[in-house]
Design a protein around this motif. Structure first.
Motif, short mmCIF file in Angstrom:
data_model
loop_
_atom_site.label_atom_id
_atom_site.label_comp_id
_atom_site.label_asym_id
_atom_site.label_seq_id
_atom_site.Cartn_x
_atom_site.Cartn_y
_atom_site.Cartn_z
N GLN A 150 0.82 -1.20 0.00
CA GLN A 150 0.00 0.00 0.00
C GLN A 150 0.86 1.26 0.00
OE1 GLN A 150 -0.02 -2.26 2.44
NE2 GLN A 150 0.33 -1.30 4.45
N HIS A 151 2.08 1.17 0.55
CA HIS A 151 2.95 2.34 0.56
C HIS A 151 3.41 2.71 -0.85
CE1 HIS A 151 3.02 2.44 4.87
NE2 HIS A 151 3.57 1.24 4.97
N TYR A 152 3.35 1.76 -1.77
CA TYR A 152 3.73 2.01 -3.16
C TYR A 152 2.51 2.38 -4.02
CZ TYR A 152 7.87 -0.47 -1.53
OH TYR A 152 8.98 -0.85 -0.83
N PHE A 153 1.46 1.58 -3.94
CA PHE A 153 0.36 1.71 -4.88
C PHE A 153 -0.76 2.62 -4.40
CE2 PHE A 153 1.85 -2.75 -6.02
CZ PHE A 153 2.66 -2.28 -7.04
N ALA A 154 -0.87 2.84 -3.09
CA ALA A 154 -1.93 3.72 -2.58
C ALA A 154 -1.44 5.14 -2.40
CB ALA A 154 -2.48 3.19 -1.26
N ASP A 155 -0.19 5.42 -2.73
CA ASP A 155 0.32 6.78 -2.65
C ASP A 155 -0.51 7.69 -3.56
OD1 ASP A 155 2.08 9.08 -3.70
OD2 ASP A 155 3.23 8.36 -1.98
N PRO A 156 -1.11 8.76 -3.03
CA PRO A 156 -2.05 9.56 -3.83
C PRO A 156 -1.41 10.24 -5.02
CG PRO A 156 -1.57 10.65 -1.75
CD PRO A 156 -0.97 9.28 -1.66
N ARG A 157 -0.11 10.48 -4.96
CA ARG A 157 0.54 11.18 -6.06
C ARG A 157 1.29 10.25 -6.99
NH1 ARG A 157 5.77 13.69 -6.40
NH2 ARG A 157 6.09 13.07 -4.24
N LEU A 158 1.96 9.25 -6.42
CA LEU A 158 2.87 8.43 -7.21
C LEU A 158 2.37 7.01 -7.46
CD1 LEU A 158 6.26 9.44 -5.54
CD2 LEU A 158 5.18 10.44 -7.55
N GLY A 159 1.29 6.58 -6.78
CA GLY A 159 0.86 5.20 -6.86
C GLY A 159 0.59 4.71 -8.26
N GLU A 160 -0.12 5.52 -9.05
CA GLU A 160 -0.44 5.12 -10.42
C GLU A 160 0.82 5.02 -11.27
OE1 GLU A 160 -4.08 4.79 -12.27
OE2 GLU A 160 -3.36 3.64 -10.57
N ARG A 161 1.76 5.92 -11.06
CA ARG A 161 2.99 5.89 -11.84
C ARG A 161 3.86 4.68 -11.45
NH1 ARG A 161 5.86 11.53 -11.49
NH2 ARG A 161 7.25 10.46 -12.94
N LEU B 143 -1.73 14.92 5.65
CA LEU B 143 -2.63 15.36 6.71
C LEU B 143 -3.52 16.50 6.23
CD1 LEU B 143 -0.39 15.24 9.92
CD2 LEU B 143 -2.17 13.65 9.20
N ALA B 144 -3.01 17.37 5.36
CA ALA B 144 -3.86 18.43 4.81
C ALA B 144 -5.02 17.83 4.02
CB ALA B 144 -3.03 19.35 3.92
N SER B 145 -4.72 16.80 3.24
CA SER B 145 -5.78 16.13 2.49
C SER B 145 -6.77 15.44 3.43
CB SER B 145 -5.17 15.11 1.53
OG SER B 145 -4.31 15.73 0.60
N ALA B 146 -6.24 14.82 4.50
CA ALA B 146 -7.13 14.16 5.46
C ALA B 146 -8.03 15.17 6.15
CB ALA B 146 -6.30 13.40 6.49
N ALA C 281 -6.94 22.29 6.99
CA ALA C 281 -6.44 21.86 5.68
C ALA C 281 -5.64 22.98 5.02
CB ALA C 281 -7.60 21.45 4.79
N HIS C 282 -6.14 24.21 5.09
CA HIS C 282 -5.41 25.34 4.49
C HIS C 282 -4.11 25.60 5.23
CE1 HIS C 282 -8.02 27.11 1.36
NE2 HIS C 282 -8.97 26.45 2.00
N ARG C 283 -4.16 25.52 6.56
CA ARG C 283 -2.95 25.79 7.35
C ARG C 283 -1.85 24.77 7.01
NH1 ARG C 283 0.90 28.71 9.27
NH2 ARG C 283 2.00 27.72 11.02
N LEU C 284 -2.19 23.50 6.98
CA LEU C 284 -1.19 22.47 6.70
C LEU C 284 -0.71 22.53 5.25
CD1 LEU C 284 -2.79 19.55 8.72
CD2 LEU C 284 -0.70 20.80 9.30
N ARG C 285 -1.59 22.90 4.35
CA ARG C 285 -1.17 23.01 2.95
C ARG C 285 -0.20 24.17 2.77
NH1 ARG C 285 -5.90 21.84 -0.94
NH2 ARG C 285 -5.48 19.77 -0.09
N ASP C 286 -0.41 25.26 3.52
CA ASP C 286 0.55 26.36 3.48
C ASP C 286 1.92 25.91 3.97
OD1 ASP C 286 -1.33 28.09 2.47
OD2 ASP C 286 -1.80 29.01 4.41
N ARG C 287 1.93 25.14 5.05
CA ARG C 287 3.19 24.61 5.55
C ARG C 287 3.86 23.73 4.49
NH1 ARG C 287 4.38 22.77 10.41
NH2 ARG C 287 6.28 22.21 9.28
N THR C 288 3.05 22.95 3.79
CA THR C 288 3.58 22.08 2.74
C THR C 288 4.24 22.89 1.64
OG1 THR C 288 1.82 20.50 3.20
CG2 THR C 288 2.99 20.25 1.12
N ALA C 289 3.56 23.96 1.20
CA ALA C 289 4.11 24.80 0.14
C ALA C 289 5.40 25.47 0.59
CB ALA C 289 3.08 25.84 -0.28
N ASP C 290 5.44 25.90 1.86
CA ASP C 290 6.66 26.54 2.38
C ASP C 290 7.85 25.58 2.31
OD1 ASP C 290 5.19 28.78 2.90
OD2 ASP C 290 4.91 28.35 5.05
N ALA C 291 7.57 24.28 2.46
CA ALA C 291 8.65 23.28 2.44
C ALA C 291 9.03 22.88 1.03
CB ALA C 291 8.23 22.05 3.24
N GLY C 292 8.35 23.42 0.00
CA GLY C 292 8.70 23.13 -1.37
C GLY C 292 8.15 21.83 -1.90
#
Length: 966
Positions: free
Chosen positions: A375-386, A631-634, A644-655
């Motif tokens: 699940q760590h490979y295929f359920a990854d929301p961004r990379l699983g399909e790739r 966690l932002a998605s959750a 969700a907005h607060r955690l997504r901002d933190r995510t963007a700050d981290a690149g």
């Protein structure tokens, strides 16, 4: 080439050779003759081509200093004689340097050796080589060919074109290694060689010549490609196709291939659970792992391994609950491959999905790809399909095999990843579903009678097995006892409130997407919100230290509920693919929750939303952008919009790359198309093509077909074949069948056959059976076993039973064993009951659950039998069986019974049952009940199923109260 035998005289040393060089060649010949080795022996031991050694012995080429040292070692020369040989070599080298016209650099000499060898192996005459060059648009006379064969550095481009002609004349199996030798010769020498100076111009003809060599399978390694790019400085865009081809075969380089020999792995490194020592001391010397007891699934697993050892690429995932022996079974299964010298690769760093995506193109034949906890490979929301597309590509390229993909998966994830989408909804797991179809084996929770008898017999020599049998009674849960699962559960249930609060915070973090080790500061801060006010009032100053100490104490089985992690020297921090910035690891101690408790928390807490302290702790103490984004998605799925907005901002700050994707989407929506494309290109150049595919989707939706196709092709050129699949589906939906078919073919050529099978399904639904069959055949020809099943079903519907049976058998042989089920039904309808039973037993042995059998009965019209099997599946914990029962009761008009079954499923933790209940209450006009159920559904992460903006315009607080305007 023929090998020179011992004692056979060499050609005389040329009389016009410079004196120092003549003395060196004479001494070198004497050393070889005295050693008793042939020139072929010397070449093999030095890793050189025999022609290179022969030319050196005849004075036709100069060895490097390192090669002289190597040949001295190979010949076993004494120190004094080795020094003499080196002295003569140094004299010969200095003789040619001052004021002398030097021969072409070593690259030209090496290439001359390769071309000479290729000419002999191909059998082509000078006239034939000239004629073949002319047919490719490069006129060259016989004398020119002879001159370039002798001195390729004088005409490097023609030398490369000539190499392509000679390689093309070889048997197919020899072309790859031959091309690899040519590339090695090109890279030998210095930047100043005529060969490098000419190639560095990067002309179109040069690129075409290189592309000819790249076209042969198994040519340059990853190191070769990197060196070529540095030395020749060729344009990146012009060489994208070449680099992709090189990546596809780079794993042939032994030094760069991922993984290591199976024999070099320890099973505990591969996440095989350790077993605790026996409770009674003085039991004697014990092996690292207890004796292994094979069960029914081991036989099927062994068959898969045997097929891989015979040269066929295969994949199997063992599906079962935690601590049922899945990983140990995989370890035992690969031991025959260890004896055959196979490698094993366990992608896990910096994240499992990233590691897999980075390394799949480099996998070497005879490698086991170890996807434990898949699940760590295929359920990854961004990379699983790739990742799934990359695995499918690897399996469907025979020239890269044999490889064996082995992994494990929990049943809930298997259901999530293979469930077809509802009509009109997105399909987030299309690649994964196609990959897993027919490639899973169910692992039972318990030992059957035969396995219990085997365990009893082995227990006489292994006290660990004896204690596991004693503690499990006769319930057959041997592996769970060995892994300490019951003690973990007892420790959790009986722990103090503060200790249990730390575990709840860890459980929630794991189930909501935190994949990194959990920082102690995060767990301590988050745990406060899980305590009652009275619990908080009674906390001591050292409550956290005491809680972590208690959780670190191992239970039976050697496992701790919460184990401290100390990264080893080989673990590197995660690196963002876009910015190249390292994800800074947490400071202070970090911990990992036991697998069994992860699973227990995922099942028992899935309808609960964490308290405010959890989200605050994540904001304050988590640093990995992947974790923050998860966690932002959750939070968004639970309608906790502010967090969700607060955690997504933190995510963007981290690149984090998905934050950049959001920026791409915002620029596109604002009409700034140029900036959106620039940002998407930056992401693709760094290895993340999702922004390009998302832009393609948006342009297609806006009606800009030309721009959408251009973006999708750019994504595909960067290695994302799924972009073409997406675009093919969109063109089909828009009614542009011709474009859809072209794009699907391009996707299949790039390794993604799903577009062809999906087009076939759509054409069949539209009544165009002829076109559907044609597309399915093309997908099957490209190696898609699922397409064979499609073809079989279509042939069966057309009344062509003979071909239908043939396709079903081929599909089963290709790994899609469920194709045996309709084949068994065909035999039964034809009155061949014996054959039908054999096929049915084979199919059932492939892991069909009671739920799958019940679905088959329901489709066949046997509703009583289906209901009985659904109830059986529900009794063993399959809550989706309760939903199917509810749907059947509702169809029969018994709404009350349907509602009761949905409530039963929801109480058991099935979140989709909550959605069904909410819709039922809303349809019945029960506003109060609907409100409660909407809140429960949001807590469970199903807010996306409903339009909640009118009900709670600003979202919800963690405690479920409406959030005020912010």
């Amino acid at each position: 080439m023929s090998e020179r035998s011992v004692g056979r005289p060499h050609k005389p040393v040329p009389s016009d050779m410079p004196p120092a060089r003549r003395r060196f060649v004479t001494e070198l010949r004497s050393c070889v003759q005295d050693s008793g080795l042939t020139s072929g022996d010397v070449a093999a031991r030095m890793g050189m081509h025999q022609s290179s050694i022969s030319r050196a012995l005849n004075g036709g080429r100069t060895l490097s200093e390192e090669q002289v040292r190597d040949i001295s070692a190979v010949l076993g020369l004494s120190d004094s004689r080795a020094k003499t040989l080196m002295f003569l070599w140094q004299q010969a080298r200095s003789e040619t340097q001052p004021g002398a016209a030097r021969r072409p650099a070593a690259a030209s000499e090496d290439l001359a050796d390769r071309l000479s060898a290729l000419r002999q192996e191909s059998g082509l005459s000078l006239r034939e080589i000239a004629a073949r060059l002319a047919s490719t648009g490069t006129p060259a006379g016989k004398s020119t060919v002879e001159r370039v064969l002798r001195e390729p550095g004088e005409s490097p481009l023609l030398a490369l074109q000539m190499a392509g002609v000679l390689i093309d004349a070889l048997p197919e199996a020899q072309r790859g290694p031959a091309a690899a030798e040519v590339f090695s010769a090109v890279l030998t020498g210095t930047q100043a060689s005529p060969l490098h100076l000419t190639l560095s111009t990067g002309s179109g003809k040069t690129t075409a010549a290189l592309q000819t060599l790249y076209s042969y399978a198994s040519v340059p390694s990853a190191v070769t490609v990197a060196s070529l790019a540095r030395k020749l400085d060729l344009p990146v865009r012009e060489l994208r196709t070449l680099r992709r081809a090189a990546r596809a075969v780079a794993g042939r380089d032994e030094d760069q291939a991922p993984g290591r020999l199976i024999s070099e792995w320890n099973p505990l490194e591969l996440e095989v659970h350790p077993s605790a020592p026996p409770s009674r001391p003085g039991q004697g010397e014990l092996t690292e792992l207890p004796a292994y007891i094979p069960r029914a699934h081991d036989q099927r697993l062994a068959e898969t391994v045997r097929e891989a050892s015979e040269g066929h690429s295969r994949m199997t995932l063992l599906v079962g609950t935690p601590s049922t022996g899945k990983t140990r079974a995989c370890w035992e299964a690969v031991q025959p491959l260890a004896a055959q010298g196979w490698r094993l690769w366990h992608p896990f760093n910096p994240t499992r999905a990233e590691a897999a995506l980075e390394g799949l193109d480099h996998v070497q034949p005879r490698t086991v790809v170890w996807l434990n906890e898949a699940q760590h490979y295929f359920a990854d929301p961004r990379l699983g399909e790739r990742v799934a597309a990359g695995v499918r590509k690897l399996l469907n390229q025979p020239e890269r095999g044999p490889v064996l993909i082995l992994g494990t998966l929990w049943p809930a994830y298997a259901e999530q990843l293979t469930a077809p989408p509802s009509p009109g909804t997105p399909d987030p797991h299309s690649q994964v579903r196609a990959l897993l179809t027919g490639r899973t084996i169910a692992t039972p929770d318990t030992f059957d009678q035969e396995a219990m008898e085997s365990a009893t017999a082995l227990a006489t020599a292994d006290p660990r097995l004896a204690e596991a049998l004693e503690q499990s009674g006769r319930n057959g849960r041997i592996t769970q006892e060995l892994a300490g699962a019951p003690d973990l559960l007892r420790r959790y249930v009986n722990s103090a409130s503060a200790t249990r609060a730390v575990l709840h915070a860890a459980m929630d973090a794991c189930r909501l997407g935190v994949g990194s080790p959990l920082p102690q500061d995060f767990l301590t801060t988050a745990a406060i919100g899980y305590l009652t006010d009275d619990d908080v009032d009674h906390l001591t100053e050292d409550w956290a230290e005491r809680a972590f100490a208690e959780l670190a104490r191992p239970v039976h089985g050697g496992l701790a509920p919460l184990r401290r992690i100390r990264p080893g020297p080989g673990v590197r921090p995660s690196t963002n693919l876009l910015s190249g910035t390292a994800h800074v690891p947490a400071t202070g101690p970090v911990f990992r929750l036991a697998d069994y408790l992860q699973r227990h928390g995922a099942l028992t807490r899935q309808i609960l939303c964490p308290p405010a302290s959890f989200w605050q702790a994540a904001d304050s103490h988590l640093r990995n952008p992947e974790d923050l984004y998860g966690l932002a998605s959750a939070a968004y799925d639970r309608y906790r919009i502010q967090w969700a907005h607060r955690l997504r901002d933190r995510t963007a700050d981290a690149g984090e790359s998905r934050a950049l994707l959001r920026l791409v989407q915002m620029r596109e929506q604002a009409g700034d198309r140029a900036s959106a494309e620039v940002l998407a290109e930056q992401a693709a150049d760094a290895g993340d093509t999702f922004a390009l595919t998302e832009l393609a989707r948006q342009r297609e939706a806006a009606g800009d077909r030309h721009s959408a196709e251009d973006l999708a092709r750019r994504a595909a050129d960067a290695g994302d074949a799924h972009a073409l699949t997406q675009l093919a589906r969109m063109r089909q939906q828009a009614g542009d069948r011709a474009s859809a078919e072209v794009l699907a073919e391009q996707a299949a050529d790039a390794g993604d056959t799903f577009a062809l099978t999906e087009l076939a399904r759509q054409r069949e639904a539209a009544g165009d059976r002829h076109s559907a069959e044609d597309l399915a055949r093309r997908a099957a020809d490209a190696g898609d076993a699922h397409a064979l099943t499609q073809l079989a079903r279509m042939r069966q519907q057309a009344g062509d039973l003979e071909n239908a049976e043939s396709f079903y058998f081929h599909a089963a042989a290709a790994g899609h064993r469920q194709a045996l089920i309709p084949l068994a039904q065909m035999r039964e309808q034809a009155g061949d009951f014996d054959s039908s039973e054999v096929l049915a037993r084979q199919a059932t042995g492939t892991g069909n659950t009671p739920l799958a059998d019940a679905r088959a009965l329901e489709v066949a019209g046997d509703h009583a039998g289906a209901e009985a099997l659904y109830r059986t599946a529900a009794d063993i914990g399959d809550t989706f069986a309760l939903i199917r029962l509810a749907q059947m009761r509702k169809t029969a008009g018994d709404d009350e019974a349907a509602a009761a079954l949905l409530i039963e499923a929801a109480d058991a933790g099935n979140t989709f049952a909550l959605a069904e209940l909410a819709r039922a209450h809303e349809a019945a006009g029960d506003e109060e009940g609907t409100e409660v159920l909407y809140l429960r559904a949001a807590d469970a992460g199903l807010a996306w199923l409903f339009d909640l903006a009118g009900r709670w315009p600003h979202g919800l607080n963690p405690d479920g109260t409406p959030t005020p305007a912010w």
